[in-house]
Design a protein around this motif. Structure first.
Motif, PDB file in Angstrom:
ATOM      1  N   ILE A  85       0.622  -1.224   0.041  1.00  0.00           N
ATOM      2  CA  ILE A  85      -0.039  -0.222  -0.016  1.00  0.00           C
ATOM      3  C   ILE A  85       0.863   1.411  -0.104  1.00  0.00           C
ATOM      4  CG2 ILE A  85      -0.244   0.152   2.462  1.00  0.00           C
ATOM      5  CD1 ILE A  85      -3.243   0.730  -0.071  1.00  0.00           C
ATOM      6  N   ILE A  86       2.019   1.254   0.272  1.00  0.00           N
ATOM      7  CA  ILE A  86       2.919   2.390   0.401  1.00  0.00           C
ATOM      8  C   ILE A  86       3.386   2.675  -0.799  1.00  0.00           C
ATOM      9  CG2 ILE A  86       5.291   3.333   1.540  1.00  0.00           C
ATOM     10  CD1 ILE A  86       3.081   2.792   3.735  1.00  0.00           C
ATOM     11  N   PRO A  87       3.996   1.809  -1.557  1.00  0.00           N
ATOM     12  CA  PRO A  87       4.431   2.207  -3.163  1.00  0.00           C
ATOM     13  C   PRO A  87       3.162   2.453  -3.765  1.00  0.00           C
ATOM     14  CG  PRO A  87       4.974  -0.165  -2.612  1.00  0.00           C
ATOM     15  CD  PRO A  87       4.562   0.580  -1.167  1.00  0.00           C
ATOM     16  N   LEU A  88       2.015   1.573  -3.593  1.00  0.00           N
ATOM     17  CA  LEU A  88       0.653   2.037  -4.212  1.00  0.00           C
ATOM     18  C   LEU A  88       0.114   3.562  -4.255  1.00  0.00           C
ATOM     19  CD1 LEU A  88      -2.176  -0.546  -4.507  1.00  0.00           C
ATOM     20  CD2 LEU A  88      -2.687   1.940  -3.965  1.00  0.00           C
ATOM     21  N   GLY A  89       0.294   3.922  -2.836  1.00  0.00           N
ATOM     22  CA  GLY A  89      -0.067   5.054  -2.274  1.00  0.00           C
ATOM     23  C   GLY A  89       0.743   6.177  -2.977  1.00  0.00           C
ATOM     24  N   GLU A  90       2.032   6.091  -3.110  1.00  0.00           N
ATOM     25  CA  GLU A  90       2.981   6.826  -3.764  1.00  0.00           C
ATOM     26  C   GLU A  90       2.801   7.139  -5.223  1.00  0.00           C
ATOM     27  OE1 GLU A  90       6.741   5.467  -2.592  1.00  0.00           O
ATOM     28  OE2 GLU A  90       6.581   6.417  -0.469  1.00  0.00           O
ATOM     29  N   GLN A  91       2.547   5.876  -5.980  1.00  0.00           N
ATOM     30  CA  GLN A  91       2.159   5.947  -7.356  1.00  0.00           C
ATOM     31  C   GLN A  91       0.924   6.661  -7.764  1.00  0.00           C
ATOM     32  OE1 GLN A  91       2.791   2.398  -9.409  1.00  0.00           O
ATOM     33  NE2 GLN A  91       4.814   1.806  -8.517  1.00  0.00           N
ATOM     34  N   VAL A  92      -0.093   6.407  -6.933  1.00  0.00           N
ATOM     35  CA  VAL A  92      -1.524   7.043  -7.367  1.00  0.00           C
ATOM     36  C   VAL A  92      -1.281   8.574  -6.891  1.00  0.00           C
ATOM     37  CG1 VAL A  92      -3.848   7.326  -6.331  1.00  0.00           C
ATOM     38  CG2 VAL A  92      -2.973   5.126  -6.511  1.00  0.00           C
ATOM     39  N   LEU A  93      -0.545   9.088  -5.874  1.00  0.00           N
ATOM     40  CA  LEU A  93      -0.327  10.470  -5.624  1.00  0.00           C
ATOM     41  C   LEU A  93       0.224  11.025  -6.893  1.00  0.00           C
ATOM     42  CD1 LEU A  93      -0.457  12.706  -3.544  1.00  0.00           C
ATOM     43  CD2 LEU A  93       1.862  12.234  -2.995  1.00  0.00           C
ATOM     44  N   GLU A  94       1.318  10.492  -7.421  1.00  0.00           N
ATOM     45  CA  GLU A  94       2.151  10.982  -8.504  1.00  0.00           C
ATOM     46  C   GLU A  94       1.158  10.990 -10.023  1.00  0.00           C
ATOM     47  OE1 GLU A  94       4.736  12.015  -6.583  1.00  0.00           O
ATOM     48  OE2 GLU A  94       5.407  12.177  -8.688  1.00  0.00           O
ATOM     49  N   LEU A  95       0.397   9.877 -10.022  1.00  0.00           N
ATOM     50  CA  LEU A  95      -0.294  10.205 -11.362  1.00  0.00           C
ATOM     51  C   LEU A  95      -1.515  11.300 -11.255  1.00  0.00           C
ATOM     52  CD1 LEU A  95      -1.320   6.324 -11.409  1.00  0.00           C
ATOM     53  CD2 LEU A  95      -0.048   7.840 -13.234  1.00  0.00           C
ATOM     54  N   VAL A  96      -1.844  11.471  -9.706  1.00  0.00           N
ATOM     55  CA  VAL A  96      -3.039  12.567  -9.656  1.00  0.00           C
ATOM     56  C   VAL A  96      -2.507  13.829  -9.792  1.00  0.00           C
ATOM     57  CG1 VAL A  96      -4.528  13.567  -7.951  1.00  0.00           C
ATOM     58  CG2 VAL A  96      -4.411  11.054  -8.208  1.00  0.00           C
ATOM     59  N   LEU A  97      -1.339  14.073  -9.193  1.00  0.00           N
ATOM     60  CA  LEU A  97      -0.684  15.327  -9.046  1.00  0.00           C
ATOM     61  C   LEU A  97      -0.185  15.572 -10.715  1.00  0.00           C
ATOM     62  CD1 LEU A  97       1.649  15.460  -5.964  1.00  0.00           C
ATOM     63  CD2 LEU A  97      -0.502  16.489  -6.454  1.00  0.00           C
ATOM     64  N   ARG A  98       0.224  14.752 -11.282  1.00  0.00           N
ATOM     65  CA  ARG A  98       0.532  14.709 -12.992  1.00  0.00           C
ATOM     66  C   ARG A  98      -0.696  15.384 -13.699  1.00  0.00           C
ATOM     67  NH1 ARG A  98       2.769   9.585 -15.790  1.00  0.00           N
ATOM     68  NH2 ARG A  98       0.576   9.682 -16.406  1.00  0.00           N
ATOM     69  N   ASP A  99      -1.734  14.524 -13.408  1.00  0.00           N
ATOM     70  CA  ASP A  99      -2.985  15.069 -14.081  1.00  0.00           C
ATOM     71  C   ASP A  99      -3.318  16.559 -13.764  1.00  0.00           C
ATOM     72  OD1 ASP A  99      -3.345  12.401 -15.335  1.00  0.00           O
ATOM     73  OD2 ASP A  99      -4.707  11.883 -14.154  1.00  0.00           O
ATOM     74  N   ILE A 100      -3.462  16.746 -12.503  1.00  0.00           N
ATOM     75  CA  ILE A 100      -3.733  18.074 -12.247  1.00  0.00           C
ATOM     76  C   ILE A 100      -2.562  19.215 -13.060  1.00  0.00           C
ATOM     77  CG2 ILE A 100      -3.795  19.711 -10.120  1.00  0.00           C
ATOM     78  CD1 ILE A 100      -4.489  17.529  -8.364  1.00  0.00           C
ATOM     79  N   TYR A 101      -1.567  18.674 -12.789  1.00  0.00           N
ATOM     80  CA  TYR A 101      -0.423  19.726 -13.554  1.00  0.00           C
ATOM     81  C   TYR A 101      -0.884  20.037 -14.751  1.00  0.00           C
ATOM     82  CZ  TYR A 101       3.790  21.623 -15.354  1.00  0.00           C
ATOM     83  OH  TYR A 101       4.767  22.662 -15.854  1.00  0.00           O
ATOM     84  N   GLN A 102      -1.112  18.821 -15.653  1.00  0.00           N
ATOM     85  CA  GLN A 102      -1.248  19.142 -17.098  1.00  0.00           C
ATOM     86  C   GLN A 102      -2.519  19.528 -17.646  1.00  0.00           C
ATOM     87  OE1 GLN A 102      -0.547  14.948 -18.331  1.00  0.00           O
ATOM     88  NE2 GLN A 102       1.548  15.105 -18.199  1.00  0.00           N
ATOM     89  N   HIS A 103      -3.616  19.606 -16.427  1.00  0.00           N
ATOM     90  CA  HIS A 103      -4.857  19.941 -16.881  1.00  0.00           C
ATOM     91  C   HIS A 103      -5.454  21.072 -15.905  1.00  0.00           C
ATOM     92  CE1 HIS A 103      -5.218  16.797 -19.771  1.00  0.00           C
ATOM     93  NE2 HIS A 103      -4.552  16.146 -18.963  1.00  0.00           N
ATOM     94  N   PRO A 104      -5.354  22.151 -16.240  1.00  0.00           N
ATOM     95  CA  PRO A 104      -5.464  23.457 -15.540  1.00  0.00           C
ATOM     96  C   PRO A 104      -7.052  23.516 -14.859  1.00  0.00           C
ATOM     97  CG  PRO A 104      -4.238  24.172 -17.152  1.00  0.00           C
ATOM     98  CD  PRO A 104      -4.660  22.809 -17.337  1.00  0.00           C
ATOM     99  N   VAL A 105      -8.116  22.762 -15.611  1.00  0.00           N
ATOM    100  CA  VAL A 105      -9.521  22.975 -15.232  1.00  0.00           C
ATOM    101  C   VAL A 105      -9.579  22.101 -13.854  1.00  0.00           C
ATOM    102  CG1 VAL A 105      -9.846  20.717 -16.348  1.00  0.00           C
ATOM    103  CG2 VAL A 105     -11.663  22.453 -16.064  1.00  0.00           C
ATOM    104  N   LEU A 106      -8.689  20.954 -13.412  1.00  0.00           N
ATOM    105  CA  LEU A 106      -8.491  20.292 -12.325  1.00  0.00           C
ATOM    106  C   LEU A 106      -8.249  21.231 -11.267  1.00  0.00           C
ATOM    107  CD1 LEU A 106      -7.165  16.899 -13.648  1.00  0.00           C
ATOM    108  CD2 LEU A 106      -9.559  17.850 -13.412  1.00  0.00           C
ATOM    109  N   GLN A 107      -7.277  22.329 -11.642  1.00  0.00           N
ATOM    110  CA  GLN A 107      -7.066  23.085 -10.514  1.00  0.00           C
ATOM    111  C   GLN A 107      -7.940  23.931  -9.820  1.00  0.00           C
ATOM    112  OE1 GLN A 107      -3.548  25.131 -12.584  1.00  0.00           O
ATOM    113  NE2 GLN A 107      -2.794  23.008 -12.994  1.00  0.00           N
ATOM    114  N   GLN A 108      -8.967  23.883 -10.563  1.00  0.00           N
ATOM    115  CA  GLN A 108     -10.340  24.771 -10.094  1.00  0.00           C
ATOM    116  C   GLN A 108     -11.076  23.653  -8.871  1.00  0.00           C
ATOM    117  OE1 GLN A 108     -10.026  27.741 -11.258  1.00  0.00           O
ATOM    118  NE2 GLN A 108      -8.519  26.918 -12.512  1.00  0.00           N
TER     119      GLN A 108
END
Ligand code: C2E
Ligand code: CA
Ligand code: CA
Ligand code: CA
Length: 272
Positions: A85-108
């Motif tokens: 669950i530790i590496p899983l959680g880290e990978q999910v966090l990275e995927l999500v932050l990457r998505d937010i960075y790439q799609h400004p609409v998610l920053q709202q």
């Protein structure tokens, strides 16, 4: 009778062996998926009750094995047991932050990430979050960390402190599956939490059960008083939607509005 008992025992032992085999298989397959970075993230929209607009998203991990999804309900508990669950959680966090960075609409929007109690216990979680947010240039206020009630059992001082640290960063903290654990309403005010997510079990039983309605009404009033946002999970019907609107719940999430979906579909929804 003796024969029957013997059969039952044999059946039970066989079943245990099968379950165990499946778990070992899943654990090994999950490790490969983690090593290869194959996990994906879906998003489920969360709606403002009044405006019916999307105000938040919950990220939910997805694992595709040979084209078929394996349910998180099956592999998350295994990952909790094995420490994966530790590496899983880290990978999910990275995927999500990457998505937010790439799609400004998610920053709202407020983007929720599910966090296991182990992630809080294993290391300085708030520092990890701070570093990853900085790396991806994301505002802390963009992120909501969802933890189940279970983490608060025993009122661990360390837990409270690390949630407080997350809030100090500017993140929101949500209590997930509220009502299913051991908490009593009386300690709601002592928890460093901004959002309370009322569990699906309440939603499902609500229309026929006036006592349940009274409990939910109590939770909502108290949260109102304490300035916490209430989200109801598992809204599947117009009727449930109506009941919760009348009870004054601020946010609704469930199949009635939208299922968890790939990012591309969420972006379409947000832009339509
Ligand atoms: P959860 O955090 O309570 O997530 C909500 C679950 O309810 C999701 O199941 C979602 O698909 C489902 N759901 C949403 N609306 C409805 C509805 O109207 N009706 C019904 N019947 N179900 C609905 P999912 O994606 O299978 O996830 C199950 C659990 O696995 C999650 O429950 C969470 O505890 C865990 N999980 C999922 N992703 C992650 C993750 O990235 N990290 C961690 N630690 N746990 C995760
Ligand atoms: Ca959740
Ligand atoms: Ca939940
Ligand atoms: Ca749950």
């Amino acid at each position: 009778a003796k024969q029957l008992g013997g059969n039952l025992v044999r059946h039970f032992v066989e079943q245990m062996a099968l379950d165990y085999q499946r778990q070992v298989q899943l654990r090994n397959a999950l490790q490969l998926a983690l090593d290869k970075g194959e996990l994906e993230v879906f998003y489920q929209p969360i709606y403002d009750t009044k405006t019916r607009e999307i105000v938040a998203l919950e990220s939910l991990v997805r694992w595709r094995e040979d084209g078929e999804f394996i349910s998180p309900a099956e592999f998350i508990p295994i990952a909790e047991n094995t420490g994966q669950i530790i590496p899983l959680g880290e990978q999910v966090l990275e995927l999500v932050l990457r998505d937010i960075y790439q799609h400004p609409v998610l920053q709202q929007l407020q983007i929720g990430v599910n966090v296991s109690a182990q992630q809080l216990q294993r290391y300085d979680f708030a520092s990890l979050i701070q570093a990853r947010l900085a790396h991806h240039q994301i505002n802390a206020s963009n992120l909501t960390l969802e933890l189940t009630e279970g983490v608060f059992v025993g009122e661990g001082k360390a837990t409270v402190a690390s949630l407080q640290a997350l809030q100090d960063l500017g993140c929101s903290v949500a209590i997930d599956d509220f009502g299913t654990g051991f908490s009593s309403l009386s300690y709601l005010n002592r928890l460093p939490a901004d959002v309370i997510k009322i569990d699906r079990a309440f939603t499902a039983g609500l229309n026929e059960d006036p006592e349940l309605q009274a409990v939910v009404r109590g939770i909502i009033e108290l949260c109102d008083y304490l300035g916490k946002t209430v989200v109801v999970e598992g809204v599947e019907t117009a009727e449930q939607c109506e009941i919760f609107s009348q009870l004054g719940v601020q946010r609704l999430q469930g199949f009635y509005f939208a299922r968890p979906m790939p990012l591309a579909d969420v972006l379409k929804l947000l832009n339509s």
